[in-house]
Scaffold this motif. Structure first.
Motif, PDB file in Angstrom:
ATOM      1  N   MET A   1       0.855  -1.175   0.000  1.00  0.00           N
ATOM      2  CA  MET A   1       0.000   0.000   0.000  1.00  0.00           C
ATOM      3  C   MET A   1       0.901   1.239   0.000  1.00  0.00           C
ATOM      4  O   MET A   1       1.901   1.288   0.694  1.00  0.00           O
ATOM      5  CB  MET A   1      -0.920  -0.011   1.212  1.00  0.00           C
ATOM      6  CG  MET A   1      -1.873   1.131   1.199  1.00  0.00           C
ATOM      7  SD  MET A   1      -3.409   0.983   2.129  1.00  0.00           S
ATOM      8  CE  MET A   1      -3.905  -0.676   2.032  1.00  0.00           C
ATOM      9  N   SER A   2       0.525   2.217  -0.794  1.00  0.00           N
ATOM     10  CA  SER A   2       1.289   3.456  -0.866  1.00  0.00           C
ATOM     11  C   SER A   2       0.329   4.638  -0.778  1.00  0.00           C
ATOM     12  O   SER A   2      -0.828   4.475  -0.416  1.00  0.00           O
ATOM     13  CB  SER A   2       2.105   3.496  -2.153  1.00  0.00           C
ATOM     14  OG  SER A   2       1.259   3.507  -3.281  1.00  0.00           O
ATOM     15  N   THR A   3       0.792   5.813  -1.130  1.00  0.00           N
ATOM     16  CA  THR A   3      -0.037   7.010  -1.091  1.00  0.00           C
ATOM     17  C   THR A   3      -0.115   7.613  -2.487  1.00  0.00           C
ATOM     18  O   THR A   3       0.638   7.238  -3.380  1.00  0.00           O
ATOM     19  CB  THR A   3       0.540   8.050  -0.120  1.00  0.00           C
ATOM     20  OG1 THR A   3       1.819   8.469  -0.606  1.00  0.00           O
ATOM     21  CG2 THR A   3       0.676   7.493   1.286  1.00  0.00           C
ATOM     22  N   ILE A   4      -1.005   8.577  -2.656  1.00  0.00           N
ATOM     23  CA  ILE A   4      -1.110   9.265  -3.946  1.00  0.00           C
ATOM     24  C   ILE A   4       0.224   9.947  -4.268  1.00  0.00           C
ATOM     25  O   ILE A   4       0.667   9.949  -5.406  1.00  0.00           O
ATOM     26  CB  ILE A   4      -2.257  10.286  -3.931  1.00  0.00           C
ATOM     27  CG1 ILE A   4      -3.603   9.557  -3.882  1.00  0.00           C
ATOM     28  CG2 ILE A   4      -2.194  11.191  -5.155  1.00  0.00           C
ATOM     29  CD1 ILE A   4      -4.814  10.459  -3.785  1.00  0.00           C
ATOM     30  N   ALA A   5       0.884  10.502  -3.269  1.00  0.00           N
ATOM     31  CA  ALA A   5       2.150  11.197  -3.490  1.00  0.00           C
ATOM     32  C   ALA A   5       3.243  10.251  -3.969  1.00  0.00           C
ATOM     33  O   ALA A   5       4.185  10.674  -4.637  1.00  0.00           O
ATOM     34  CB  ALA A   5       2.591  11.902  -2.217  1.00  0.00           C
TER      35      ALA A   5
ATOM     36  N   ILE B   1      -6.246   2.632  -6.326  1.00  0.00           N
ATOM     37  CA  ILE B   1      -7.592   2.702  -5.757  1.00  0.00           C
ATOM     38  C   ILE B   1      -7.478   3.287  -4.352  1.00  0.00           C
ATOM     39  O   ILE B   1      -6.684   2.805  -3.543  1.00  0.00           O
ATOM     40  CB  ILE B   1      -8.245   1.305  -5.681  1.00  0.00           C
ATOM     41  CG1 ILE B   1      -8.261   0.619  -7.042  1.00  0.00           C
ATOM     42  CG2 ILE B   1      -9.629   1.382  -5.056  1.00  0.00           C
ATOM     43  CD1 ILE B   1      -9.273   1.149  -8.009  1.00  0.00           C
ATOM     44  N   ILE B   2      -8.265   4.316  -4.068  1.00  0.00           N
ATOM     45  CA  ILE B   2      -8.236   4.938  -2.743  1.00  0.00           C
ATOM     46  C   ILE B   2      -8.747   3.926  -1.721  1.00  0.00           C
ATOM     47  O   ILE B   2      -9.807   3.339  -1.886  1.00  0.00           O
ATOM     48  CB  ILE B   2      -9.087   6.214  -2.716  1.00  0.00           C
ATOM     49  CG1 ILE B   2      -8.531   7.228  -3.723  1.00  0.00           C
ATOM     50  CG2 ILE B   2      -9.126   6.815  -1.309  1.00  0.00           C
ATOM     51  CD1 ILE B   2      -9.386   8.462  -3.884  1.00  0.00           C
TER      52      ILE B   2
ATOM     53  N   LEU C   1     -13.467   9.565  -3.389  1.00  0.00           N
ATOM     54  CA  LEU C   1     -14.025   8.684  -2.368  1.00  0.00           C
ATOM     55  C   LEU C   1     -13.256   7.368  -2.290  1.00  0.00           C
ATOM     56  O   LEU C   1     -12.660   6.932  -3.278  1.00  0.00           O
ATOM     57  CB  LEU C   1     -15.484   8.382  -2.702  1.00  0.00           C
ATOM     58  CG  LEU C   1     -16.416   9.586  -2.801  1.00  0.00           C
ATOM     59  CD1 LEU C   1     -17.724   9.191  -3.461  1.00  0.00           C
ATOM     60  CD2 LEU C   1     -16.654  10.158  -1.431  1.00  0.00           C
ATOM     61  N   PRO C   2     -13.284   6.696  -1.127  1.00  0.00           N
ATOM     62  CA  PRO C   2     -12.671   5.371  -1.036  1.00  0.00           C
ATOM     63  C   PRO C   2     -13.286   4.421  -2.061  1.00  0.00           C
ATOM     64  O   PRO C   2     -14.486   4.441  -2.307  1.00  0.00           O
ATOM     65  CB  PRO C   2     -12.995   4.932   0.392  1.00  0.00           C
ATOM     66  CG  PRO C   2     -13.145   6.211   1.143  1.00  0.00           C
ATOM     67  CD  PRO C   2     -13.771   7.166   0.169  1.00  0.00           C
ATOM     68  N   GLY C   3     -12.435   3.612  -2.692  1.00  0.00           N
ATOM     69  CA  GLY C   3     -12.878   2.686  -3.713  1.00  0.00           C
ATOM     70  C   GLY C   3     -12.818   3.255  -5.115  1.00  0.00           C
ATOM     71  O   GLY C   3     -13.084   2.567  -6.089  1.00  0.00           O
ATOM     72  N   THR C   4     -12.466   4.530  -5.242  1.00  0.00           N
ATOM     73  CA  THR C   4     -12.397   5.201  -6.535  1.00  0.00           C
ATOM     74  C   THR C   4     -10.977   5.128  -7.089  1.00  0.00           C
ATOM     75  O   THR C   4     -10.001   5.246  -6.349  1.00  0.00           O
ATOM     76  CB  THR C   4     -12.804   6.686  -6.389  1.00  0.00           C
ATOM     77  OG1 THR C   4     -14.085   6.754  -5.778  1.00  0.00           O
ATOM     78  CG2 THR C   4     -12.845   7.382  -7.737  1.00  0.00           C
TER      79      THR C   4
ATOM     80  N   LYS D   1      -4.055   7.005   1.309  1.00  0.00           N
ATOM     81  CA  LYS D   1      -3.468   5.714   0.927  1.00  0.00           C
ATOM     82  C   LYS D   1      -4.215   5.107  -0.256  1.00  0.00           C
ATOM     83  O   LYS D   1      -5.434   5.209  -0.353  1.00  0.00           O
ATOM     84  CB  LYS D   1      -3.498   4.750   2.111  1.00  0.00           C
ATOM     85  CG  LYS D   1      -2.639   5.215   3.251  1.00  0.00           C
ATOM     86  CD  LYS D   1      -2.626   4.232   4.374  1.00  0.00           C
ATOM     87  CE  LYS D   1      -1.758   4.759   5.497  1.00  0.00           C
ATOM     88  NZ  LYS D   1      -1.723   3.844   6.629  1.00  0.00           N
ATOM     89  N   VAL D   2      -3.437   4.492  -1.148  1.00  0.00           N
ATOM     90  CA  VAL D   2      -3.997   3.821  -2.324  1.00  0.00           C
ATOM     91  C   VAL D   2      -3.394   2.440  -2.461  1.00  0.00           C
ATOM     92  O   VAL D   2      -2.274   2.187  -2.004  1.00  0.00           O
ATOM     93  CB  VAL D   2      -3.755   4.624  -3.618  1.00  0.00           C
ATOM     94  CG1 VAL D   2      -4.469   5.951  -3.609  1.00  0.00           C
ATOM     95  CG2 VAL D   2      -2.281   4.826  -3.880  1.00  0.00           C
ATOM     96  N   THR D   3      -4.147   1.542  -3.078  1.00  0.00           N
ATOM     97  CA  THR D   3      -3.602   0.243  -3.446  1.00  0.00           C
ATOM     98  C   THR D   3      -3.305   0.306  -4.937  1.00  0.00           C
ATOM     99  O   THR D   3      -4.144   0.751  -5.729  1.00  0.00           O
ATOM    100  CB  THR D   3      -4.601  -0.892  -3.157  1.00  0.00           C
ATOM    101  OG1 THR D   3      -5.841  -0.589  -3.795  1.00  0.00           O
ATOM    102  CG2 THR D   3      -4.843  -1.021  -1.674  1.00  0.00           C
TER     103      THR D   3
END
Length: 74
Positions: A1-5, A14-15, A33-36, A70-72
């Motif tokens: 898992m990482s972040t948008i940055a 995916i958020i 939104l989460p899942g987007t 955080k995003v996957t």
């Protein structure tokens, strides 16, 4: 898992659900939104702000906020 940055240019993610409480209300209202799915489109000089694509809408977000979301990776 990482972040948008941490995304590279053109990379998508995916958020995650655990980011729901750190995303500012204004971004939630704009569809972040989460899942987007989110894509990093461009970085401004000095890497702040970051330009992202969420559901076909381009928006600029500050780097400090992008480091909290955080995003996957896909």
């Amino acid at each position: 898992m990482s972040t948008i940055a941490a995304l590279k240019l053109g990379q998508t993610g995916i958020i995650s659900e655990e980011s729901e409480h750190v995303i500012p209300l204004k971004l939630l209202e704009m569809g972040c939104l989460p899942g987007t799915m989110v894509e990093l489109v461009q970085k401004a000089p000095f890497n702040d702000p970051l330009y992202i694509n969420v559901n076909g809408s381009h928006m600029a977000i500050r780097r400090d906020i992008a480091e909290k979301i955080k995003v996957t990776n896909l």
